[in-house]
Design a protein around this motif. Sequence first.
Motif, short mmCIF file in Angstrom:
data_model
loop_
_atom_site.label_atom_id
_atom_site.label_comp_id
_atom_site.label_asym_id
_atom_site.label_seq_id
_atom_site.Cartn_x
_atom_site.Cartn_y
_atom_site.Cartn_z
N ARG A 13 30.51 12.83 -31.66
CA ARG A 13 30.74 14.27 -31.88
C ARG A 13 31.68 14.80 -30.81
N SER A 14 32.69 15.56 -31.24
CA SER A 14 33.70 16.06 -30.30
C SER A 14 33.32 17.43 -29.78
N MET A 15 33.85 17.76 -28.63
CA MET A 15 33.68 19.08 -28.03
C MET A 15 34.73 20.01 -28.59
N THR A 16 34.37 21.27 -28.79
CA THR A 16 35.31 22.28 -29.29
C THR A 16 35.35 23.46 -28.34
N ARG A 56 20.15 27.39 -45.99
CA ARG A 56 19.59 26.12 -45.50
C ARG A 56 19.67 26.05 -43.98
N ALA A 57 20.78 26.54 -43.42
CA ALA A 57 20.90 26.56 -41.95
C ALA A 57 19.85 27.46 -41.33
N LEU A 58 19.56 28.59 -41.97
CA LEU A 58 18.51 29.48 -41.46
C LEU A 58 17.14 28.82 -41.56
N ALA A 59 16.92 28.02 -42.59
CA ALA A 59 15.65 27.30 -42.71
C ALA A 59 15.48 26.33 -41.54
N VAL A 60 16.57 25.68 -41.13
CA VAL A 60 16.52 24.78 -39.98
C VAL A 60 16.26 25.56 -38.69
N LEU A 61 16.92 26.72 -38.55
CA LEU A 61 16.69 27.54 -37.36
C LEU A 61 15.25 28.02 -37.32
N ALA A 96 16.46 16.31 -46.19
CA ALA A 96 17.07 15.00 -45.91
C ALA A 96 17.78 15.00 -44.57
N GLY A 97 17.84 13.82 -43.95
CA GLY A 97 18.43 13.71 -42.62
C GLY A 97 19.88 14.15 -42.56
N THR A 98 20.69 13.75 -43.55
CA THR A 98 22.10 14.16 -43.55
C THR A 98 22.25 15.67 -43.69
N THR A 99 21.42 16.26 -44.55
CA THR A 99 21.45 17.72 -44.73
C THR A 99 21.00 18.42 -43.45
N LEU A 100 19.99 17.86 -42.81
CA LEU A 100 19.48 18.44 -41.57
C LEU A 100 20.56 18.44 -40.50
N ARG A 101 21.24 17.30 -40.33
CA ARG A 101 22.28 17.21 -39.31
C ARG A 101 23.45 18.15 -39.62
N ARG A 102 23.79 18.27 -40.91
CA ARG A 102 24.89 19.15 -41.29
C ARG A 102 24.57 20.61 -40.97
N ASN A 103 23.34 21.03 -41.21
CA ASN A 103 22.96 22.42 -40.94
C ASN A 103 22.77 22.69 -39.45
N LEU A 104 22.33 21.69 -38.70
CA LEU A 104 22.29 21.83 -37.24
C LEU A 104 23.71 22.05 -36.69
N ALA A 105 24.66 21.30 -37.24
CA ALA A 105 26.05 21.47 -36.82
C ALA A 105 26.57 22.86 -37.18
N MET A 106 26.13 23.38 -38.32
CA MET A 106 26.54 24.73 -38.72
C MET A 106 26.00 25.78 -37.75
N LEU A 107 24.76 25.61 -37.32
CA LEU A 107 24.18 26.54 -36.35
C LEU A 107 24.91 26.49 -35.02
N VAL A 108 25.32 25.29 -34.61
CA VAL A 108 26.09 25.14 -33.37
C VAL A 108 27.45 25.79 -33.53
N GLU A 109 28.10 25.53 -34.67
CA GLU A 109 29.43 26.09 -34.93
C GLU A 109 29.39 27.61 -34.97
N ALA A 110 28.30 28.19 -35.49
CA ALA A 110 28.16 29.65 -35.55
C ALA A 110 27.79 30.27 -34.21
N ARG A 115 23.84 22.60 -28.08
CA ARG A 115 23.32 21.25 -27.86
C ARG A 115 23.19 20.98 -26.36
N ARG A 116 22.05 20.47 -25.99
CA ARG A 116 21.83 19.98 -24.62
C ARG A 116 21.45 18.50 -24.75
N ASP A 117 22.46 17.67 -24.97
CA ASP A 117 22.20 16.26 -25.24
C ASP A 117 21.93 15.49 -23.95
N SER A 118 20.98 14.58 -24.03
CA SER A 118 20.65 13.69 -22.92
C SER A 118 21.68 12.57 -22.84
#
Length: 404
Positions: A13-16, A56-61, A96-110, A115-118
């Motif tokens: 994953r790239s930094m923006t 869906r992104a709000l459901a993840v949040l 689903a895992g792919t949907t979950l990751r996509r919506n997590l990315a949307m929350l980050v993008e918004a 992300r505080r990755d180890s």
Amino acid sequence: MEPQYVSTPFGRRSMTLGMLASQENASKVDPDASVDKWKIFRALCEAKELVGVSDRALAVLNALLTFYPKNEIAEANGFVVFPSNEQLSLRTHGMAGTTLRRNLAMLVEAGLIIRRDSPNGKRFARRNGEGGLGEAFGFSVAPLLVRAREIEAQAAEVMAAKLEWKRLRERLTLCRRDITKLIEIALEEQIAGEWIEMQQHFNLLSASLPRRPSAVEMEGLLADLEAFREMIVKTLELKTKTEETDANDSQNGRHIHNSNPHPISELEPSFESKQDAKPEDETRPWREPPKSFPLAMVLQACPEIVAYGPGGGVGSWRDLMAAAVIVRSMLGVSPSAYQLACEVMGPENAATVIACILERGGHINSAGGYLRDLTRRAERGEFSLGPMLMALMRANGPVARKTG
């Protein structure tokens, strides 16, 4: 100056720059500030379109916030939650895992979470020496605290727009109901007028509204329908007043005839000379000029006259009457003919007739003669301005512009 905290994503994953800006804003959090996590979440649900997130992104949040230990998001309670994808999937009802990751990315993008990755990409927290949570890796919800006022303002804006949309929809429903019932009663009572054409024009206006109209579209149609309703009401009022006047004149004539069974004209011949006769305008029966139609409706039906107003525009009846004087002279209508029309119809209606004549200029050979004819008919109660305006509205109204 070094930033207080910068965290780059793990793996490929790239930094923006947007992620960098979100982290910089989150580092400026007020240590004493706090916000109820469910209150800000409800505000986000209202403002989701302005913020740029999906359901869906709000459901993840929502699932992420269930892992936050306190109801109040504050620095004292920490900002990072660190559930695994398996735990998030359970709390999003098996997403689903792919949907979950996509919506997590949307929350980050918004810019709603960070992300505080180890070092190895795992989410976890270490205990400190006092037994509490120390350093944590996962997702920071600090942006929700930093952007709380912004999000709440956006939610208020959306709610106000929804209320305005509902108010316009109610006004539109009432106006359409009024027009339908007014036309129905005119047809049932067999009142003279182009009611079938009015019904068809109303159907065309109603059909121009999309299934899910915007507030702007409803405002435009509402202005047209309210002007159309006003025209129908004035037409019915004019017909009613004309019938009442005719009935009163008939009763007064019978009363005079009965109260004087032997008038002088029957007993003695009258030798009144032409010099003693009254002029035609003094013997003309006085009628109250009909009320004028809404200016907006007149301008919609007759847009050409706007260019002749003061400064090239018409914003009031005074401007329209000033434009009518210029157009009257241009069309070759004599001042006496226009003055007589003002006396019989009223200055506003006379100016409206001039605007109609200008609009139909290619179909009228003599504007002055046509105006005098309309004035004589109006004097006898045989002319109504409503059908003329309605015909021009059909030609120049929103439906014609849409199909033209």
